[in-house]
Write a protein that holds these residues in place. Structure first.
Motif, PDB file in Angstrom:
ATOM      1  N   ILE A  52       0.864  -1.180   0.000  1.00 33.74           N
ATOM      2  CA  ILE A  52       0.000   0.000   0.000  1.00 33.74           C
ATOM      3  C   ILE A  52       0.903   1.234   0.000  1.00 33.74           C
ATOM      4  N   VAL A  53       0.825   1.998  -1.073  1.00 31.57           N
ATOM      5  CA  VAL A  53       1.648   3.209  -1.232  1.00 31.57           C
ATOM      6  C   VAL A  53       0.703   4.393  -1.429  1.00 31.57           C
ATOM      7  N   ASP A  54       0.746   5.343  -0.508  1.00 32.30           N
ATOM      8  CA  ASP A  54      -0.164   6.506  -0.537  1.00 32.30           C
ATOM      9  C   ASP A  54      -1.634   6.058  -0.599  1.00 32.30           C
ATOM     10  N   GLY A  55      -1.925   4.941   0.032  1.00 25.63           N
ATOM     11  CA  GLY A  55      -3.304   4.442   0.074  1.00 25.63           C
ATOM     12  C   GLY A  55      -3.692   3.568  -1.090  1.00 25.63           C
ATOM     13  N   TYR A  56      -2.841   3.485  -2.109  1.00 26.39           N
ATOM     14  CA  TYR A  56      -3.149   2.695  -3.308  1.00 26.39           C
ATOM     15  C   TYR A  56      -2.512   1.311  -3.228  1.00 26.39           C
ATOM     16  N   GLN A  57      -3.196   0.323  -3.797  1.00 29.45           N
ATOM     17  CA  GLN A  57      -2.600  -1.003  -3.913  1.00 29.45           C
ATOM     18  C   GLN A  57      -1.571  -1.028  -5.031  1.00 29.45           C
ATOM     19  N   ILE A  58      -0.389  -1.533  -4.704  1.00 35.71           N
ATOM     20  CA  ILE A  58       0.657  -1.768  -5.701  1.00 35.71           C
ATOM     21  C   ILE A  58       0.958  -3.267  -5.693  1.00 35.71           C
ATOM     22  N   GLU A  59       1.046  -3.874  -6.872  1.00 39.83           N
ATOM     23  CA  GLU A  59       1.316  -5.308  -6.949  1.00 39.83           C
ATOM     24  C   GLU A  59       2.782  -5.569  -7.273  1.00 39.83           C
ATOM     25  N   LEU A  60       3.382  -6.455  -6.493  1.00 41.44           N
ATOM     26  CA  LEU A  60       4.743  -6.918  -6.752  1.00 41.44           C
ATOM     27  C   LEU A  60       4.706  -8.432  -6.972  1.00 41.44           C
ATOM     28  N   ILE A 115     -11.883   1.120  -3.696  1.00 41.45           N
ATOM     29  CA  ILE A 115     -12.383   0.891  -2.336  1.00 41.45           C
ATOM     30  C   ILE A 115     -11.211   0.755  -1.362  1.00 41.45           C
ATOM     31  N   ILE A 116     -10.141   0.114  -1.793  1.00 41.51           N
ATOM     32  CA  ILE A 116      -8.926   0.042  -0.948  1.00 41.51           C
ATOM     33  C   ILE A 116      -8.413   1.452  -0.672  1.00 41.51           C
ATOM     34  N   LYS A 117      -8.381   2.284  -1.704  1.00 39.68           N
ATOM     35  CA  LYS A 117      -7.932   3.669  -1.535  1.00 39.68           C
ATOM     36  C   LYS A 117      -8.860   4.417  -0.570  1.00 39.68           C
ATOM     37  N   LEU A 118     -10.162   4.175  -0.679  1.00 39.08           N
ATOM     38  CA  LEU A 118     -11.120   4.841   0.218  1.00 39.08           C
ATOM     39  C   LEU A 118     -10.879   4.428   1.670  1.00 39.08           C
ATOM     40  N   ILE A 119     -10.702   3.128   1.911  1.00 36.06           N
ATOM     41  CA  ILE A 119     -10.442   2.649   3.276  1.00 36.06           C
ATOM     42  C   ILE A 119      -9.217   3.348   3.854  1.00 36.06           C
ATOM     43  N   ASN A 120      -8.161   3.431   3.061  1.00 31.02           N
ATOM     44  CA  ASN A 120      -6.920   4.044   3.548  1.00 31.02           C
ATOM     45  C   ASN A 120      -7.044   5.563   3.717  1.00 31.02           C
ATOM     46  N   THR A 121      -7.845   6.179   2.864  1.00 26.14           N
ATOM     47  CA  THR A 121      -8.092   7.626   2.981  1.00 26.14           C
ATOM     48  C   THR A 121      -8.863   7.930   4.260  1.00 26.14           C
ATOM     49  N   VAL A 122      -9.891   7.140   4.515  1.00 27.69           N
ATOM     50  CA  VAL A 122     -10.680   7.296   5.748  1.00 27.69           C
ATOM     51  C   VAL A 122      -9.791   7.038   6.965  1.00 27.69           C
ATOM     52  N   ALA A 123      -8.957   5.999   6.879  1.00 28.84           N
ATOM     53  CA  ALA A 123      -8.060   5.666   7.991  1.00 28.84           C
ATOM     54  C   ALA A 123      -7.143   6.837   8.326  1.00 28.84           C
ATOM     55  N   GLU A 124      -6.601   7.450   7.293  1.00 22.56           N
ATOM     56  CA  GLU A 124      -5.668   8.584   7.487  1.00 22.56           C
ATOM     57  C   GLU A 124      -6.353   9.717   8.256  1.00 22.56           C
ATOM     58  N   LYS A 125      -7.575  10.016   7.880  1.00 15.87           N
ATOM     59  CA  LYS A 125      -8.327  11.108   8.513  1.00 15.87           C
ATOM     60  C   LYS A 125      -8.706  10.760   9.957  1.00 15.87           C
ATOM     61  N   VAL A 126      -9.296   9.586  10.117  1.00 15.60           N
ATOM     62  CA  VAL A 126      -9.824   9.176  11.427  1.00 15.60           C
ATOM     63  C   VAL A 126      -8.707   8.978  12.445  1.00 15.60           C
ATOM     64  N   ASN A 127      -7.651   8.300  12.032  1.00 13.63           N
ATOM     65  CA  ASN A 127      -6.582   7.947  12.974  1.00 13.63           C
ATOM     66  C   ASN A 127      -5.802   9.161  13.466  1.00 13.63           C
ATOM     67  N   ASN A 128      -5.853  10.256  12.710  1.00 14.69           N
ATOM     68  CA  ASN A 128      -5.080  11.447  13.084  1.00 14.69           C
ATOM     69  C   ASN A 128      -5.940  12.569  13.675  1.00 14.69           C
ATOM     70  N   ASP A 129      -7.191  12.267  13.929  1.00 11.17           N
ATOM     71  CA  ASP A 129      -8.085  13.287  14.497  1.00 11.17           C
ATOM     72  C   ASP A 129      -8.121  13.139  16.017  1.00 11.17           C
ATOM     73  N   LYS A 130      -7.440  14.032  16.716  1.00  7.87           N
ATOM     74  CA  LYS A 130      -7.349  13.953  18.181  1.00  7.87           C
ATOM     75  C   LYS A 130      -8.696  14.222  18.854  1.00  7.87           C
ATOM     76  N   ASN A 131      -9.582  14.920  18.149  1.00 13.10           N
ATOM     77  CA  ASN A 131     -10.863  15.310  18.761  1.00 13.10           C
ATOM     78  C   ASN A 131     -11.762  14.115  19.087  1.00 13.10           C
ATOM     79  N   ILE A 132     -11.566  13.020  18.394  1.00 15.68           N
ATOM     80  CA  ILE A 132     -12.457  11.876  18.653  1.00 15.68           C
ATOM     81  C   ILE A 132     -11.875  10.941  19.724  1.00 15.68           C
ATOM     82  N   GLN A 133     -10.765  11.332  20.313  1.00 14.19           N
ATOM     83  CA  GLN A 133     -10.193  10.676  21.510  1.00 14.19           C
ATOM     84  C   GLN A 133      -9.935   9.178  21.304  1.00 14.19           C
TER      85      GLN A 133
END
Length: 800
Positions: free
Chosen positions: A151-159, A587-605
């Motif tokens: 996962i690079v910048d939220g995107y799936q990369i295949e190796l 959808i993978i990108k969406l999950i990671n985008t949401v994760a980035e926002k939610v995990n870094n929001d201190k207001n939701i404790q």
């Protein structure tokens, strides 16, 4: 060599120094793994030989399981458990200062599969050997299994996946048993002794070389075989090939990648080559063994059963016909009777796009003789239909094996086999009453159900040793051989001491997974939060999207009211999207985008955390299932044939949030309504809605403010993304009318998640529900499934 730790250590050190020519102090973990692996293979070799010899002498019926996928995972620790020598090895290694679990980490996952289909095949092999049943697997030895996901910048990369980079300690290459497979060319027909003969001229030949892997049963002397075929140039014919480099490249590509992209004709040709390569090599091998043992080819079906796992190996039907007609000189009717009575077929899907079809313009030139045989099967079948339904052109058109320029593989499987089974009760009923109803009307006796199962030896004993110990301490160890005896745990569902121990084990497993998450993702999660898990292949019908839209909704609630009382949750995803599946990747990108926002929001404790674990695979799954509190099984009802992840979660004491789909229905029947969280439409409602065309997703969007808010956030940049990043998802929900009813089931899903939240607060009740689920999970052992296949379809009996 494994009789006690003293003998083991002496033999291990001797073997290591002889193999690597260096003292133990200079050896590496890789050396330790390779040495131990070779020791185990040597240890089982006499049983392996004896098993095969016993099958020959016994002359009982044998089954050969053909599958394009075998998702084996790591075999080292699993083999130690099945052989009963894990304790000796662990203690011996400990004395030498070696950590057995670190050595296990050296082994690459044998990722020769995509998901449930391949993992089921691996579980089945384990159960066949454990039950002393004469059954072997045939597959392809892909150089690269399912891709490695980054996962690079939220995107799936295949190796490329590199499971063979250190060699393969378990396999034995058997070059003397190689067979040749013809492609392309033309069929020459000529008469000999008054009989029409067929000769394949100007074919491009590929050599299939077998690599055998021992399949070790649990506490038994049975060692069956998984034979994987490797595609190699045919050395004797290479001089006849004009472009040697092209020939070599095209030949080796057959066993290079699992599921090559078939978006273009080149990819389609490669996939079709793979499928014929697998069945032709396997059938030639089976026939050769048979003829060494028996003289009468007409009794073939009395001694051999060949099972095709989904449509990929369906060419086994015309290939067996080819051999019986062209090589053995049987009449069509004789060959057809033998073929039909030999072949059995498992259907794994109701998705029309997964029911394979091949264009004639590709199929006919690539496999000219096979096409001729399929064409003849089709002609005879359609003639038979015409006699039963004279003038019913529409029925015949719908049921034909070849129609509209396509060869329909599922239709070939239905006509050319004696048994067709679904993999859960609801799935089989849908096949009979809807998807394959026309065939069911003609062949009702062929259809039967075999609900999937999982091997508890890997998914409980190996992956969750502390829970295994608790179970054994509570009810004894007979459940290991007879998993339905797990039901004895029902008497412990109100036992305070048992429930406390169950809670402590779950917590320990969650702490362990939290550590993995921190190491891999750099995210700190709270092990006392609810671990809400959805791990499976990424596909629209599995509805990871419903899960993430609900997470967005919860985040919106907390943004509006940070003090909202909500039990903290960690949402854990693991999934690979097929490389060409653009929508799934979004959808993978969406999950990671949401994760980035939610995990870094201190207001939701830290009340919500979202984690996407990259490169989901068997060895990672072994850490995830024991740590899960919630198992997300939320596919659109009627779409998931069975599921097996749902069973692994259940066996490890996670509670299911699910639709009435696949095996979820049977789980609900077993545990009762009070021990599972069911929501959404049922299969009948979904199928009726498809038929009526009465669904309008925009109505749900306009009438539910929660839905409107989260869907708008896909477009308005709320999650700090480009405004058009998630247009394909937005469009699928509103413009394309939400094919999998995500918005229709949203309200029901949100409601059941509130119930989960409330129930979790009552830990006594929650743990009782977990205990009931574990107690009832024995029904979903693959031992039960395989016994049903053996008794009802294959008619094989245990040797010992």
């Amino acid at each position: 060599m494994f009789s006690n730790k003293k003998v083991f250590k002496r033999y291990f050190l001797q073997k290591l120094e002889m193999t690597y020519g260096k003292p133990f102090k200079d050896s590496t973990s890789s050396d330790h793994f390779q040495t131990l692996g070779h020791m185990i293979r040597e240890y089982v070799s006499s049983n392996w030989i004896n098993t095969n010899e016993s099958y020959r002498k016994d002359k009982g019926k044998q089954v050969y399981y053909l599958s394009i996928e075998f998702l084996l995972g790591r075999l080292l620790y699993h083999n130690l458990i099945n052989l009963g020598i894990e304790k000796v090895v662990s203690e011996g290694f400990s004395d030498l200062g070696i950590n057995l679990h670190e050595v296990e980490e050296i082994e690459c996952d044998a990722g020769l599969g995509n998901g449930g289909l391949g993992r089921l095949a691996a579980c089945f092999l384990d159960s066949l050997a454990t039950l002393n049943l004469p059954g072997h697997g045939f597959g392809i030895r892909y150089k690269h299994g399912l891709f490695e996901q980054r996962i690079v910048d939220g995107y799936q990369i295949e190796l490329p996946e590199q499971w063979l980079k250190h060699g393969q300690v378990w396999e034995v290459r058997k070059e003397d048993l190689a067979v040749d497979i013809p492609f392309w060319g033309v069929i020459d027909m000529y008469e000999q002794d008054g009989k029409l003969q067929f000769r394949h001229l100007n074919a491009e030949t590929v050599t299939a070389v077998p690599h055998d892997i021992p399949v070790i049963g649990y506490e038994t002397k049975t060692v069956n075989t998984l034979r994987l075929w490797n595609a190699e140039p045919t050395s004797l014919l290479a001089k006849d090939v004009k472009d040697i480099m092209r020939y070599k490249r095209e030949t080796e590509s057959i066993s290079e990648f699992l599921y090559p992209d078939d978006a273009n004709d080149e990819g389609k040709i490669l996939r079709l080559k793979q499928q014929y390569f697998l069945v032709s090599a396997s059938l030639q091998s089976i026939l050769k063994n048979y003829k060494q043992q028996y003289k009468d080819i007409k009794k073939f079906h009395q001694h051999i059963s060949i099972h095709i796992n989904d449509t990929h190996p369906v060419l086994a039907i015309p290939e067996l016909m080819r051999i019986l007609l062209d090589k053995e000189g049987l009449s069509w009717d004789e060959a057809w009777e033998i073929t039909k009575n030999t072949i059995s077929y498992t259907n794994h899907t109701t998705l029309s796009e997964a029911l394979e079809k091949w264009p004639i313009y590709i199929f006919q030139p690539l496999l000219p003789r096979i096409y001729m045989i399929i064409n003849e099967i089709n002609e005879r079948f359609c003639k038979n239909l015409w006699s039963k339904f004279p003038g019913d052109f529409q029925r015949i058109e719908q049921m034909a094996i070849i129609a509209h320029g396509m060869v329909k593989m599922a239709h070939l499987a239905l006509v050319g086999s004696h048994s067709v089974n679904g993999v859960a009760e609801i799935h089989t009923e849908i096949l009979k009453t809807r998807e394959m109803n026309l065939f069911y009307q003609i062949f009702p006796e062929k259809f039967n159900n075999k609900t999937n199962g999982i091997t508890h030896r890997r998914w409980l004993i190996k992956s969750n040793p502390k829970l295994t110990q608790l179970v054994t301490d509570s009810i004894g160890d007979k459940w290991i051989k007879h998993p339905t005896q797990l039901s004895k745990l029902l008497s412990y569902q109100t036992d305070t001491s048992f429930l406390q121990n169950l809670a402590a084990i779950k917590q320990e497993n969650k702490v362990h997974l939290a550590k993995i998450i921190q190491e891999q993702n750099g995210i700190i999660v709270d092990p006392s939060s609810i671990f809400d898990v959805q791990v499976k292949r990424l596909h629209a019908y599995k509805r990871q999207l419903l899960n993430v839209l609900h997470i967005m909704h919860l985040y919106n609630l907390l943004k509006a009211d940070p003090g909202l009382e909500i039990t903290p949750r960690t949402f854990i995803f693991g999934a690979k999207a097929s490389p060409g599946y653009y929508y799934a990747k979004k959808i993978i990108k969406l999950i990671n985008t949401v994760a980035e926002k939610v995990n870094n929001d201190k207001n939701i404790q830290d009340k919500l955390k979202v984690v996407f674990l990259e490169n989901y695979r068997v060895s990672l799954a072994e850490h995830i299932f024991p740590a899960a509190d919630i198992s997300e099984q939320i596919s659109t009802a009627s779409k998931e044939a069975s599921g097996t992840g749902n069973m692994k979660f259940m066996m490890n004491g996670a509670l299911t949030v699910g639709t009435l789909d696949g095996a979820n229905i049977e789980m609900k029947e077993l545990v009762g309504d009070n021990n599972i969280f069911i929501f959404g439409m049922n299969a009948e409602e979904v199928l009726d809605l498809y038929q009526s065309g009465g669904y309008r997703s925009t109505e749900y969007y306009h009438h539910d403010k929660r839905i409107q808010e989260v869907v708008n956030q896909l477009k308005n940049g709320f999650f700090d993304h480009e405004s058009n990043e998630f247009d394909p998802i937005f469009d699928s929900l509103l413009i394309e009318n939400d094919q999998y009813f995500v918005l229709k089931d949203f309200h029901s899903y949100a409601k059941i998640q509130e119930e989960v939240n409330t129930t979790y607060k009552d830990q006594q009740k929650w743990l009782q529900m977990c205990a009931v689920n574990i107690a009832k999970s024995g029904h979903f052992s693959s031992d039960r499934t395989i016994k049903e296949y053996a008794d009802d379809i294959w008619k094989i009996k245990p040797l010992f």
